[in-house]
Structures are given as structure tokens and as C-alpha cells.
Design a protein around this motif. Structure first.
Motif: not given
Lengths: 211, 211
Positions: B75-81, B92-94
Motif C-alpha cells: 500500500a505504501a509503495a502504491v501511495g508513493a507512485r 505493476h511497479r509496486a
DNA sequence: TCCGGTCCGTCAGCGACTGCCAGTCTTTTG
DNA sequence: CAAAAGACTGGCAGTCGCTGACGGACCGGA
């Protein structure tokens, strides 16, 4: 002596099963799944707990039994589709079985209630998702066989599995949506919208795995 | 007294947890999941069964604990996009987090072994799928908030949920594939192939629900 | 020294589930 | 018609996952 081919004995067994299932679902709706014990179900039906487990392998099985039959029906429906049809569309058409299930108002209400029970209990939801996973595996094999018989290149099992999973994600989203927000009238529209939005671009999806 | 903010006590607790987890996983690999009882795990670690359940909520939790943390990281990785990026690409990136996990040869072997344990036990597989479902719900909310803040029309929660489920179907297919057929080297390629094939055509996917 | 909190083990208990045994009822067979 | 065979059932005991309640041991601070 051999079995007579599933005659009276099997019919009686099926009758008992459905009787247990109806009683149990009523108790689940009234008191909740976790709060209802197997002893209570057995007592309500009028049998011992031991006999309950002779008809259903587990407590979860009482609710999820329909799902297994649905899996078989779904595989048959996909198999009945023309082989040239894109897999995505075959799955979409096969999902018409679910749409039919939501056609009757009474049945629709019941299915939604059952779905709410399932999603309200973590234990049940887990078992439910696992059965969906099994159905997806069967459908994947079904479609793999169909694609292998066709003229195109060898199909990619992993991509096929992902596509079946994607189609089921649409189905699951639509079912969950009507179970939560009510208004089960437009289930078909919901399913349609999801499957249209997620329809893969390269529908042929062959491209065998680079070994 | 209030907590000191997660100091020594928490560190000790984490150490015990990982000790239990390592011991348990070794027993699971050696004897199988269902065949290993909680008493055996507790005895192997040198504690009572009651204390085991003070560190892990359930037997499943020992293996699936990593997954919960992975959900938060995801979730954090998606939020950082970046917010303008199509949701599919953000997911995909997450998923790169999973790719990183399979980077080390040793870790890759271990993860594949754990995955084989999970898929080998129906009970565990069910719990695993349920946690994946929860992660998908969180990610759906994350992406819904992001889309609502953007300029486009109001996003459709159900379609968004289906898309997240579709992306996870790709992830699950890739992970299952390397767990079954071995050769975990090309995990990234597998994931790439699946996500490319299932990439939704209308990537903007807005079109608010016709109420 | 006493006190508060935290950690732990023991015990008892619930609920899902299983194996085993005995009893009943029906069907088949001599 | 009686005996054997089979299907179905209930009861009992036991395993396993899991939980609540109690009491003791340790450890920091007042």
C-alpha cells in the motif's frame, strides 16, 4: 451386490443433505455462523453430531457445497462454447449461470444473504476463496486443452491462469458489490461493466513461454 | 505507564517471534503443516503452548505473518507512485517489492519452499487467499482515494476492485508457477508477461457508476 | 522494602472433527 | 423362514486448535 446406479439411496441422501443445509442456513442467518455450533444444527435437524459429519465433511461445507456444483457447471458451460471464441468471452458467457441465479427475486435475496454470511466470517471467506481458486484451476485446464487443440501456437498456462483469475476478479467484485450495497437488480450490469473494463487487449494471448 | 514507543520490549518480542517462525517453518518443511501440532512447535522452541498463542494468533499466522507486512508495504509503495500514473502501472511497479524478494538466491529458495507449503495445505491456502483479499481491499481504497483527488470523473469502486483483483491474479499466477515448476530465476519475466497480457485496454477506467 | 507491570506456565474448557464400537433396519441368500 | 450381509445411526472417547482465568516469577522505580 453392486450399487443400483444411484437410485433410492442416493436420492434419500440428497434429501437429507438439503434438509440439513436449509436448517443450518436458517440458523446462520438468525444467529451468525461462528455463533452456531454443529451440535445445534444436528439437534435442530434431529440427528446426532456424528451423523451430521456423515453428510457434510465440515461445517463450512454446508454453505459452500453449492459452490462445488457451480464449478462443475461452469466448466461445462465453458466447454460448450465455440473453440474459436476468445477465452475472455467464453468465460463471460459462462458467467451467465450466475446471472441466471440472480434472476428470481426470491433466490436473489437468498444468494445475497448467503454471500453476506460468507463475507462476514473470516473462516468462511477463506474457505470460499479457496474453492474459487480450485474452480479457476479447473477452468484453466479446460481452456488450455481447448487452446492446444486449436491452430495457434502453444498456449501459456501461466498467462491463462492469470486471465481466468482476472475474470473471476470481475465476478467476485460484482457479487461482493451487490452483497454489500444491496440493490441486486443490476448484477448483470455490474458484471458487464467490470468485464468490459478489464478485457485484455491482446485477446489471442498465445505467445508460448520462451523456454 | 505508557509504552516507551516500541523500545527494548518490542525488539525482544520480535526476536522471539522470528525464532518461533524459523523453528516452525523447519518443522513444517520436515513433517508437513497439518502433521505438525502447535504443541510440537512450542516444545521445540522451549515454551508452553499458551505462550505460543501469545506471539501468534493462530497456527496459520506463523507462516502468513510476512504477508501482512507485505500488504502494508505494498500500500505504501502504491501511495508513493505519481498520481497521474495509470493504476495498473502503479500496481505493476509496486509488485517490484515481490521481485526484490526473489532477488537473493537463498531467499528465493526459501520463499518458494514456503509457497509450496501453503499451496500444499488446503487450510493454509484458504487463509493465504483470504489475506490476499484483504490486501486487495486496502489497495482498492488507496487507489480510490487517489483517483477521487484527481481531475477525472468519480471512480467506480467495483471496477477498481476488479482491476486490483486482476493484477493480483497475475501476481498469484507468477508466484504459483515458480513454486510448482521450480526455476525461480525468471519470476520477473513471468510477472511481466502476465501483466502485459492482461493490461486493461481502457486504462483510465473512470466512467462513474450510472446511479 | 514494597509496588506496578510484564511475562510466563498450568489448568480447565469449548468447538470442530475423527475412529471405533454397538445396535437397528433392510435386503439378499440358502 | 432364518441367517448373513450391508447401510445407517448414535454414543463414546480422543485429538487438535484455541481461549479465559488464575497464580507465580522477574524487574524497574518509588
Amino acid at each position: 451386490m453392486m450399487t443400483t446406479g444411484g437410485g433410492l439411496r442416493e436420492a434419500s441422501r440428497r434429501a437429507v443433505r438439503s434438509c440439513i443445509a436449509e436448517t443450518a442456513e436458517a440458523l446462520f442467518i438468525a444467529r451468525g455462523f461462528e455463533e452456531t455450533t454443529v451440535d445445534e444444527i444436528a439437534a435442530a435437524v434431529g440427528m446426532s453430531q456424528r451423523s451430521f459429519f456423515r453428510y457434510f465433511a465440515s461445517k463450512d461445507d454446508v454453505i459452500l457445497d453449492n459452490l462445488s456444483r457451480f464449478g462443475a457447471d461452469l466448466a461445462a458451460a465453458v466447454g460448450a462454447r465455440p473453440a474459436e471464441e476468445p477465452e475472455w468471452d467464453s468465460l463471460h458467457r459462462a458467467f451467465g449461470l450466475v446471472v441466471e441465479r440472480f434472476a428470481d427475486r426470491e433466490r436473489r435475496e437468498h444468494e445475497a444473504a448467503v454471500q453476506r454470511i460468507i463475507e462476514g466470517s473470516p473462516r468462511l471467506l477463506a474457505a470460499y476463496l479457496q474453492r474459487l481458486d480450485r474452480i479457476q484451476q479447473h477452468l484453466t485446464e479446460e481452456l488450455m486443452g481447448r487452446a492446444a487443440a486449436g491452430p495457434g501456437p502453444a498456449p501459456d498456462r501461466m498467462v491463462m491462469r492469470a486471465m481466468v483469475g482476472s475474470a473471476f476478479a470481475c465476478l467476485h467484485a460484482a457479487v461482493s458489490h451487490i452483497a454489500a450495497d444491496g440493490d441486486p437488480e443490476r448484477f448483470e450490469q455490474h458484471l458487464e461493466r467490470a468485464m468490459a473494463a478489464l478485457r485484455p487487449a491482446g485477446i489471442g494471448l498465445a505467445s508460448s513461454e520462451p523456454s
